[in-house]
Every structure is written in structure tokens, then in C-alpha cells.
Design a protein around this motif. Structure first.
Motif, PDB file in Angstrom:
ATOM      1  N   ARG A  10       0.825  -1.203   0.000  1.00  0.00           N
ATOM      2  CA  ARG A  10       0.000   0.000   0.000  1.00  0.00           C
ATOM      3  C   ARG A  10       0.874   1.274   0.000  1.00  0.00           C
ATOM      4  O   ARG A  10       1.637   1.544   0.914  1.00  0.00           O
ATOM      5  CB  ARG A  10      -0.882  -0.001   1.246  1.00  0.00           C
ATOM      6  CG  ARG A  10      -1.485   1.336   1.630  1.00  0.00           C
ATOM      7  CD  ARG A  10      -2.001   1.293   3.055  1.00  0.00           C
ATOM      8  NE  ARG A  10      -2.541   2.567   3.471  1.00  0.00           N
ATOM      9  CZ  ARG A  10      -1.822   3.543   4.019  1.00  0.00           C
ATOM     10  NH1 ARG A  10      -0.528   3.379   4.166  1.00  0.00           N
ATOM     11  NH2 ARG A  10      -2.386   4.674   4.392  1.00  0.00           N
ATOM     12  N   GLY A  11       0.728   2.068  -1.059  1.00  0.00           N
ATOM     13  CA  GLY A  11       1.401   3.358  -1.132  1.00  0.00           C
ATOM     14  C   GLY A  11       2.905   3.295  -1.278  1.00  0.00           C
ATOM     15  O   GLY A  11       3.586   4.319  -1.161  1.00  0.00           O
ATOM     16  N   ASP A  13       6.477   3.074  -3.100  1.00  0.00           N
ATOM     17  CA  ASP A  13       7.155   3.356  -4.371  1.00  0.00           C
ATOM     18  C   ASP A  13       7.964   2.109  -4.737  1.00  0.00           C
ATOM     19  O   ASP A  13       9.020   1.844  -4.160  1.00  0.00           O
ATOM     20  CB  ASP A  13       8.068   4.573  -4.203  1.00  0.00           C
ATOM     21  CG  ASP A  13       8.837   4.903  -5.477  1.00  0.00           C
ATOM     22  OD1 ASP A  13       8.656   4.193  -6.491  1.00  0.00           O
ATOM     23  OD2 ASP A  13       9.647   5.858  -5.436  1.00  0.00           O
ATOM     24  N   HIS A  98       3.796   2.888   8.204  1.00  0.00           N
ATOM     25  CA  HIS A  98       3.263   1.984   7.190  1.00  0.00           C
ATOM     26  C   HIS A  98       2.375   0.918   7.825  1.00  0.00           C
ATOM     27  O   HIS A  98       1.281   0.629   7.330  1.00  0.00           O
ATOM     28  CB  HIS A  98       4.410   1.327   6.421  1.00  0.00           C
ATOM     29  CG  HIS A  98       3.958   0.530   5.235  1.00  0.00           C
ATOM     30  ND1 HIS A  98       3.506   1.114   4.073  1.00  0.00           N
ATOM     31  CD2 HIS A  98       3.877  -0.814   5.040  1.00  0.00           C
ATOM     32  CE1 HIS A  98       3.158   0.166   3.210  1.00  0.00           C
ATOM     33  NE2 HIS A  98       3.378  -1.009   3.779  1.00  0.00           N
ATOM     34  N   ASP A 105      -6.532   1.059   7.178  1.00  0.00           N
ATOM     35  CA  ASP A 105      -7.270   0.677   5.966  1.00  0.00           C
ATOM     36  C   ASP A 105      -8.051  -0.612   6.189  1.00  0.00           C
ATOM     37  O   ASP A 105      -9.197  -0.749   5.747  1.00  0.00           O
ATOM     38  CB  ASP A 105      -6.304   0.498   4.793  1.00  0.00           C
ATOM     39  CG  ASP A 105      -5.778   1.815   4.255  1.00  0.00           C
ATOM     40  OD1 ASP A 105      -6.269   2.876   4.705  1.00  0.00           O
ATOM     41  OD2 ASP A 105      -4.874   1.792   3.405  1.00  0.00           O
TER      42      ASP A 105
END
Length: 458
Positions: A10-11, A13, A98, A105
Motif C-alpha cells: 500500500r502506497g 514506491d 506503514h 485501511d
């Protein structure tokens, strides 16, 4: 837990990843201690007193199949190129952030009632009793042990599935704002507040700051939520002004909606009492030890009645608790009994544990260590424990520099058999048949070693 790699990324890079992992990886648990990593685990490398990055190879050897880390370490011999696809190396700016984002979520995707449990003492027992009662009818997720901080709570929350019907999560804090942050992750719909006292006063700075911090969950609850508050605690009562939702008061005083009366101590067999509520009253028995055990039972009853549980379900749940309390009796040497409460200590919990000694018919022994992190309340708190020990114990061992004040105050209060030790290794005590021996101190005092010596070969 089933956490697919694409969700764990998730998210992220992906250009920061040192190599492409197998997209079919699914994590089945999360660990932030390499020693606890199980096969299928995602290891969270946290930089603290010990840098988690140094233990990534150990986590993999124990079965971890991925890591969330801030930097890439030398992959070297512990992760050959031919095996890298099966181990996901996820690089992020902050592994804790993180982890929290993944948990937030996950929580948002599941429609469920979440209960947050806060307080200076008694959180773990209140959580465990509430879970035992609700499990009479519901599938309940309960945070393990004391997984109650910015790392433990997200790990616990990620175990939530759509099969669960309730989640009960302990929430702890050392500073203002931390419980509010946990609420943003867990989104509680109900709260239990146990007590407010000087626990962690050193980091909070004042009892008023502690009170404000515990009230953060009450302020967070939606109008449709429920605040279950200890009506016998004046500081908890003040939190009512921050609530937008209905409040249920619990305790022993007449002002409470869920109230205990006719409390009968059964020694090491527990407590029996009557629970009064708006629709009637009923008798319950719990194996939990001490008068203070009525409080987690009452808060659990309040929570259960909000879910339309019957009196019979509540009574059965309270009776089924087992040894959830940290105040655990263990057979000791020479026919003694050891009350093992060496996990932690605060003024309120020390007083409650000492009260358990008061009704014992044999020799009553208290081995009390330093209470840490009390800041400006340190001297008064230890002397208060000394006065209580003089009223409840026949023999006192004061262990540690701070605990000398316990012993000195106990002697001033008339207790004759007072002994001092610099640390746990200096205690020279021979238990006798019929002794009830309380061992309690802050974790840093390592009094669990005393317990092990007192119970060995019993």
C-alpha cells in the motif's frame, strides 16, 4: 491473517524495492521481534534501542517471508539471489507509519463494533473479562497480552476478519495525543475507562495530563457510541463532559447504573457479589482475586447489556474467565502460596494487591519492588504503599532504591518485620507452610526471578 503482498505494498514506491518479489506472496502474521517471527510472517524492522534492521536475517531464518524496512541492508549470504523472489523486501520512509496505515485501511473495510479499553491500571483484565463475556454469544477479536501501543494495536487489528462480530482492543499511552492517534486507527464505537492515576506520571508530567489523555477516547466516540465509565473514580467521572454519546456508569457507589453490592471475598477462590442493573439484579462469582476484581466484571456486564445479553450469559461469562488476571496464585515452596504480580506496578495496583493479603489467615508476606516512572509522585506513592503494607502484611521486603521509602514508612506505621534489598538477587527469604507471599514491582525490577525461586521444586 491473510495479507496479500499487493495490500502490504500500500502506497509503496516500488522503484525503491531492491528486487521484484513474487506477487503471489501472502503473509499470515506480523512480528516486530525476530524471535517471534513464525513461518509466513511479515517482519517490521523498527529502529529503537536495538535496530530491527540488524535482525532481518534472523526473522527470515525463523520463517518470515517479508520485511518492512526503512533501508536495504546487505543481502549477502542470508538471502541468495535465487531465493529473493520468495522474500518481499518492502522499503518505506517509516515502518511504523506503514504498519499503522495498513491497519487503519483494514479496519475501515470491516463494519464492526470496536471497543477500546483505557485506564491507568486494570486495562488488560477489563479487556479479557469483556471478551470472555461477549464470547458467550459473539465471535470476538481481543488484542493479545498488552498489545496496546502504536505497534501492538495495529498488529492486533490486522487479525480482524469479516467473521468477527466485535473487537476489544487495549489502548495505552505515555503522552497526550497517543490514544487519539490509536483511535484514528481503530475507530472505536465504544470505550471502557477503568481508572485514572499516576501511572507513567514521569512521561506525562502531571495527573491532569494523564486525565486528558485517557479522555481522548471518550471525546472520539461518535454520538451513536457508548462510554462505559468507572463512576467511583472522580477523575473518570469528569470525562463525562467530553462525551457526545450515552454513558453507562459502573462501580460500587449508589450513583452507578451497573452496580456491585453484597461483595463477599472467597480468598484465593475469587469473589462473589450481586450485580444491580436497571432491569433487576443477579449474583455472580468470579475466580478473579481481590475486591478490585468486581470492576472489570461490572464493565463487561455493562458492555454485554448494551448488546442485549441475558443475566445468565453475563454470569456464565464472568465465571468462565480463568486466570486472566496478573495476580495469579501459584504453589510455593514448603507449602506456601505465591501471588505472582511481578509484571508491573503502580500505586493503585499495589494497593489493590496488598488488600488481597489482608484477609489471609496465615503469615502474610509482601515483597515489593520499585514503582518506576512516577516522576514527582515517586516519594509519596512509595510511602503510601508502605502505610498500606503495614496494615495488610506481617513481613515486608522492600526491593530497590525507591522501595526503601516503602519499608521506612511501614516501620513508622508499626510494622516490625521489614527487610531491605538492593535488587532481587539480595532477597534471602525462606517461605513457611501457610504463607501467602505477594511479589509485585515494576518490570524493570525483574521480580519474576524471585517468583521462580519461590515456586521452584514446590
Amino acid at each position: 491473517m491473510n495479507l496479500p503482498l499487493d495490500v502490504a505494498l500500500r502506497g509503496v514506491d516500488i522503484t525503491r524495492l531492491p528486487y521484484p518479489p513474487d506477487p503471489g506472496i501472502v503473509f499470515t502474521s506480523i512480528a516486530n521481534d525476530s524471535r517471534n517471527a513464525q513461518p509466513g510472517a511479515l517482519f517490521i524492522a523498527i529502529e529503537a534501542e536495538r535496530d530491527g534492521h540488524d535482525f532481518i536475517p534472523d526473522a527470515r531464518r525463523n520463517g518470515a517471508i517479508g520485511v518492512v524496512a526503512r533501508r536495504v541492508i546487505d543481502l549477502g549470504p542470508w538471502l541468495p539471489a535465487s531465493e529473493r523472489g520468495s522474500f518481499a523486501y518492502i522499503v518505506v520512509d517509516d515502518p511504523i507509519d506503514h504498519l499503522q496505515g495498513l491497519a487503519a485501511d483494514h479496519r475501515a473495510a470491516i463494519d464492526i463494533g470496536v471497543v477500546g479499553v483505557v485506564g491507568s491500571v486494570g486495562k488488560t483484565t477489563a479487556k479479557d473479562v469483556a471478551a470472555a463475556v461477549l464470547r458467550r454469544r459473539l465471535n470476538v477479536l481481543s488484542s493479545p497480552g498488552n498489545f496496546n501501543n502504536e505497534i501492538g494495536l495495529p498488529i492486533a487489528l490486522l487479525e480482524l476478519t469479516d467473521q468477527h462480530e466485535r473487537a476489544i482492543l487495549e489502548m495505552g499511552a505515555y503522552h497526550q495525543g497517543e490514544i487519539a492517534a490509536l483511535c484514528e486507527i481503530a475507530r472505536p464505537t465504544a470505550a471502557i475507562v477503568t481508572t485514572i492515576g499516576p501511572t507513567h506520571l514521569e512521561s506525562f508530567g502531571s495527573i491532569e495530563a494523564i486525565e486528558h489523555a485517557k479522555g481522548e477516547i471518550v471525546a472520539y466516540l461518535p454520538e451513536t457510541g457508548l462510554a462505559i465509565l468507572n463512576g467511583d473514580d472522580p477523575r473518570v467521572r469528569r470525562l463525562a463532559s467530553r462525551a457526545r454519546c450515552p454513558i453507562v456508569w459502573y462501580g460500587t457507589g449508589d450513583q452507578n447504573i451497573i452496580r456491585a453490592r453484597d461483595i463477599r471475598m472467597r480468598g484465593l477462590d475469587g469473589v462473589a457479589f450481586v450485580i444491580q442493573h436497571p432491569d433487576g439484579e443477579f449474583r455472580v462469582e468470579t475466580p478473579l482475586i481481590g475486591r478490585h476484581a468486581v470492576y472489570p466484571c461490572l464493565s463487561a456486564a455493562a458492555l454485554a447489556f448494551a448488546d442485549d445479553f441475558s443475566e445468565a450469559d453475563v454470569a456464565a461469562g464472568i465465571a468462565s474467565i480463568g486466570s486472566t488476571s496478573r495476580l495469579v496464585p501459584r504453589p510455593g515452596r514448603n507449602g506456601s502460596t505465591v501471588l505472582d504480580d511481578a509484571y508491573n506496578a503502580a500505586p493503585l495496583s499495589v494497593a489493590a494487591a496488598l488488600d488481597v493479603l489482608a484477609d489471609h489467615g496465615g503469615r502474610r508476606v509482601a515483597i515489593l519492588g520499585d514503582m518506576l516512572e512516577l516522576g514527582i509522585a515517586e516519594e509519596d506513592a512509595h510511602r503510601g504503599a508502605g502505610r498500606r503494607a503495614a496494615a495488610t502484611a506481617d513481613v515486608l521486603w522492600a526491593v530497590g532504591r525507591r522501595a526503601r521509602a516503602i519499608g521506612q514508612e511501614a516501620e513508622l506505621s508499626g510494622l516490625r518485620n521489614v527487610y531491605y534489598a538492593d535488587d532481587e538477587a539480595d532477597i534471602a527469604f525462606a517461605p513457611e507452610r501457610g504463607d501467602l507471599i505477594l511479589v509485585k514491582g515494576s518490570r524493570g525490577m525483574h521480580l519474576e526471578r524471585v517468583v521462580e525461586r519461590l515456586v521452584e521444586a514446590s
